[in-house]
Design a protein around this motif. Structure first.
Motif, PDB file in Angstrom:
ATOM      1  N   LEU A  16       0.828  -1.206   0.000  1.00  0.00           N
ATOM      2  CA  LEU A  16       0.000   0.000   0.000  1.00  0.00           C
ATOM      3  C   LEU A  16       0.865   1.261   0.000  1.00  0.00           C
ATOM      4  O   LEU A  16       0.652   2.187  -0.769  1.00  0.00           O
ATOM      5  CB  LEU A  16      -0.905  -0.019   1.235  1.00  0.00           C
ATOM      6  N   ARG A  89      -5.833  18.861  -9.340  1.00  0.00           N
ATOM      7  CA  ARG A  89      -7.131  18.495  -9.924  1.00  0.00           C
ATOM      8  C   ARG A  89      -8.319  19.071  -9.152  1.00  0.00           C
ATOM      9  O   ARG A  89      -9.411  19.182  -9.678  1.00  0.00           O
ATOM     10  CB  ARG A  89      -7.251  16.977 -10.043  1.00  0.00           C
ATOM     11  N   SER A 116     -10.377  19.858 -19.843  1.00  0.00           N
ATOM     12  CA  SER A 116      -9.394  18.966 -19.222  1.00  0.00           C
ATOM     13  C   SER A 116      -9.950  17.548 -19.130  1.00  0.00           C
ATOM     14  O   SER A 116      -9.371  16.689 -18.486  1.00  0.00           O
ATOM     15  CB  SER A 116      -9.033  19.486 -17.826  1.00  0.00           C
ATOM     16  N   ASP A 117     -11.081  17.329 -19.793  1.00  0.00           N
ATOM     17  CA  ASP A 117     -11.722  16.012 -19.760  1.00  0.00           C
ATOM     18  C   ASP A 117     -10.858  15.001 -20.512  1.00  0.00           C
ATOM     19  O   ASP A 117     -10.371  15.271 -21.615  1.00  0.00           O
ATOM     20  CB  ASP A 117     -13.104  16.105 -20.410  1.00  0.00           C
ATOM     21  N   PHE A 118     -10.704  13.827 -19.909  1.00  0.00           N
ATOM     22  CA  PHE A 118      -9.817  12.813 -20.486  1.00  0.00           C
ATOM     23  C   PHE A 118     -10.323  12.332 -21.845  1.00  0.00           C
ATOM     24  O   PHE A 118      -9.532  12.058 -22.750  1.00  0.00           O
ATOM     25  CB  PHE A 118      -9.679  11.626 -19.520  1.00  0.00           C
ATOM     26  N   LYS A 119     -11.647  12.241 -21.994  1.00  0.00           N
ATOM     27  CA  LYS A 119     -12.220  11.778 -23.268  1.00  0.00           C
ATOM     28  C   LYS A 119     -11.871  12.754 -24.392  1.00  0.00           C
ATOM     29  O   LYS A 119     -11.522  12.338 -25.499  1.00  0.00           O
ATOM     30  CB  LYS A 119     -13.743  11.648 -23.120  1.00  0.00           C
ATOM     31  N   ILE A 120     -11.959  14.033 -24.087  1.00  0.00           N
ATOM     32  CA  ILE A 120     -11.676  15.057 -25.099  1.00  0.00           C
ATOM     33  C   ILE A 120     -10.202  15.008 -25.477  1.00  0.00           C
ATOM     34  O   ILE A 120      -9.836  15.109 -26.648  1.00  0.00           O
ATOM     35  CB  ILE A 120     -12.087  16.473 -24.579  1.00  0.00           C
ATOM     36  N   LEU A 122      -8.300  12.357 -25.243  1.00  0.00           N
ATOM     37  CA  LEU A 122      -8.119  11.090 -25.962  1.00  0.00           C
ATOM     38  C   LEU A 122      -8.529  11.236 -27.426  1.00  0.00           C
ATOM     39  O   LEU A 122      -7.786  10.828 -28.337  1.00  0.00           O
ATOM     40  CB  LEU A 122      -8.979  10.023 -25.283  1.00  0.00           C
ATOM     41  N   ARG A 126      -6.318  11.055 -30.831  1.00  0.00           N
ATOM     42  CA  ARG A 126      -6.646  10.131 -31.931  1.00  0.00           C
ATOM     43  C   ARG A 126      -6.727  10.891 -33.255  1.00  0.00           C
ATOM     44  O   ARG A 126      -6.258  10.409 -34.279  1.00  0.00           O
ATOM     45  CB  ARG A 126      -7.988   9.444 -31.645  1.00  0.00           C
ATOM     46  N   LEU A 151     -19.128  17.098 -28.046  1.00  0.00           N
ATOM     47  CA  LEU A 151     -19.024  16.088 -26.975  1.00  0.00           C
ATOM     48  C   LEU A 151     -18.582  16.729 -25.651  1.00  0.00           C
ATOM     49  O   LEU A 151     -19.088  16.384 -24.580  1.00  0.00           O
ATOM     50  CB  LEU A 151     -18.016  15.011 -27.392  1.00  0.00           C
ATOM     51  N   SER A 152     -17.679  17.700 -25.760  1.00  0.00           N
ATOM     52  CA  SER A 152     -17.170  18.359 -24.539  1.00  0.00           C
ATOM     53  C   SER A 152     -18.252  19.188 -23.851  1.00  0.00           C
ATOM     54  O   SER A 152     -18.130  19.507 -22.667  1.00  0.00           O
ATOM     55  CB  SER A 152     -15.968  19.242 -24.872  1.00  0.00           C
ATOM     56  N   GLU A 154     -21.446  18.219 -23.636  1.00  0.00           N
ATOM     57  CA  GLU A 154     -22.499  17.344 -23.097  1.00  0.00           C
ATOM     58  C   GLU A 154     -22.411  17.268 -21.575  1.00  0.00           C
ATOM     59  O   GLU A 154     -21.330  17.144 -21.019  1.00  0.00           O
ATOM     60  CB  GLU A 154     -22.373  15.941 -23.697  1.00  0.00           C
ATOM     61  N   LYS A 155     -23.566  17.336 -20.960  1.00  0.00           N
ATOM     62  CA  LYS A 155     -23.588  17.324 -19.487  1.00  0.00           C
ATOM     63  C   LYS A 155     -24.073  15.989 -18.922  1.00  0.00           C
ATOM     64  O   LYS A 155     -23.712  15.584 -17.826  1.00  0.00           O
ATOM     65  CB  LYS A 155     -24.510  18.440 -18.962  1.00  0.00           C
ATOM     66  N   THR A 156     -25.006  15.337 -19.661  1.00  0.00           N
ATOM     67  CA  THR A 156     -25.541  14.080 -19.120  1.00  0.00           C
ATOM     68  C   THR A 156     -25.332  12.914 -20.082  1.00  0.00           C
ATOM     69  O   THR A 156     -25.170  13.105 -21.256  1.00  0.00           O
ATOM     70  CB  THR A 156     -27.053  14.194 -18.859  1.00  0.00           C
TER      71      THR A 156
END
Lengths: 156, 157
Positions: A16, A89, A116-120, A122, A126, A151-152, A154-156
């Motif tokens: 740990l 963060r 700072s969204d990881f999907k954006i 990513l 790409r 996409l960035s 989008e809230k829900t």
């Protein structure tokens, strides 16, 4: 039996604690090295505006909390996506707000999407890879950029 | 008179000593560590599922929360049905009850327990006897927080 239990706990505790240890030996990456700018604007075909890019770089470098920055300049909007240092963060929203304010002040004629969204990040990565490999035309890349920006938001 | 009532008789004292001698000590530290590790493992699994949705589908960090929670609850419901989650619960205690997986377990275990009483009166009537309070107070707490957030936003905070 007690000894065995003790050593099991000791092993788990060691695991740990060593897992939480930070790697201080890794070289620190400066924003300059990590920043990638992709220009999809029509003007870029005639020759990119180096001065504008330098200004953009300077503003982004002023934020030491962020790294691995990808800037995609589109005809209508510019997408800036980045990663935030782990301990910073908690201030993610504030960093985003400050960066957007600085950029809007420096380039009042441009529209910026800062994320700072990881999907954006990513998807931007790409897109960059596909452009580098020549798998994507400029027009398709522009459309994909619009999709990523959508996409960035989008809230829900 | 009142003081005399509070005083313990010699028999009671002997009984207390006997009780102290034979009473099993609760392994609080062990329970805490096991709960921490198992709870952490469940959370790490949740993070992995979240990354799965982000990586392979059009979910952002913000929107991946809903499918992640749904998946975790579904997995815990299946595990409860198979009788695996009960064993995890016995071993980990709060570590398996506090994460959202505990919610799925509470719903399904109540449904299984009351199955013999019939589908409507038994399963339907008792399925949410534990989870119902979680939903009620969760919704109410969200409502209160939303009101506070709106008021602060209107004031200009």
């Amino acid at each position: 039996m007690k000894k065995r239990t003790f050593f099991t706990w000791l092993f788990l505790l060691t695991l740990l604690l060593t897992g939480c240890q930070m790697d201080h030996t890794a070289p620190s990456s400066s924003t300059d090295e990590q920043m990638q700018i992709i220009d999809l604007t029509d003007a870029s075909e005639k020759g990119s505006d180096r001065n504008c890019e330098r200004n953009l770089e300077e503003i982004i470098q002023k934020a030491p909390e962020i790294y691995d920055v990808i800037v995609i300049k589109g005809n209508e909007e510019t997408l800036i996506t980045y990663k935030v240092k782990h301990m910073q963060r908690f201030r993610m929203k504030k960093i985003e707000k400050e960066l957007k304010e600085q950029l809007t002040a420096a380039f009042p004629e441009s529209s910026f999407t800062v994320s700072s969204d990881f999907k954006i990040y990513l998807e931007s990565n790409r897109l960059k890879r596909k452009l580098d490999q020549g798998d994507l035309s400029r027009e398709k890349a522009e459309n994909r950029l619009k999709e990523i920006i959508q996409l960035s938001k989008e809230k829900t | 008179m009142f003081v005399a009532q509070k005083e313990k008789t010699p028999e009671k004292l002997v009984l207390k000593q006997l009780e102290k001698k034979h009473e099993l000590k609760r392994p609080i530290l062990r329970n805490c560590i096991v709960s921490f590790l198992v709870g952490g493992t469940i959370c790490a699994l949740g993070q992995a599922i979240s990354f799965f949705y982000i990586y392979f589908f059009d979910f952002t960090e913000q929107t991946s929360g809903n499918p992640t929670v749904a998946t975790l609850i579904f997995i815990s419901m299946l595990l409860t049905g198979f009788g695996v989650y009960d064993r995890i619960g016995q071993f980990a205690g709060a570590g398996s009850a506090v994460p959202v997986t505990g919610f799925g377990n509470a719903v399904i275990s109540a449904a299984i327990e009351h199955k013999t009483e019939g589908f409507v009166q038994g399963v339907g009537g008792n399925m949410f006897k534990m989870a119902g309070s979680v939903i009620l107070f969760g919704v109410f707490a969200a409502f209160v927080v939303a009101i506070i957030h709106t008021v602060i936003g209107m004031i200009g905070g």
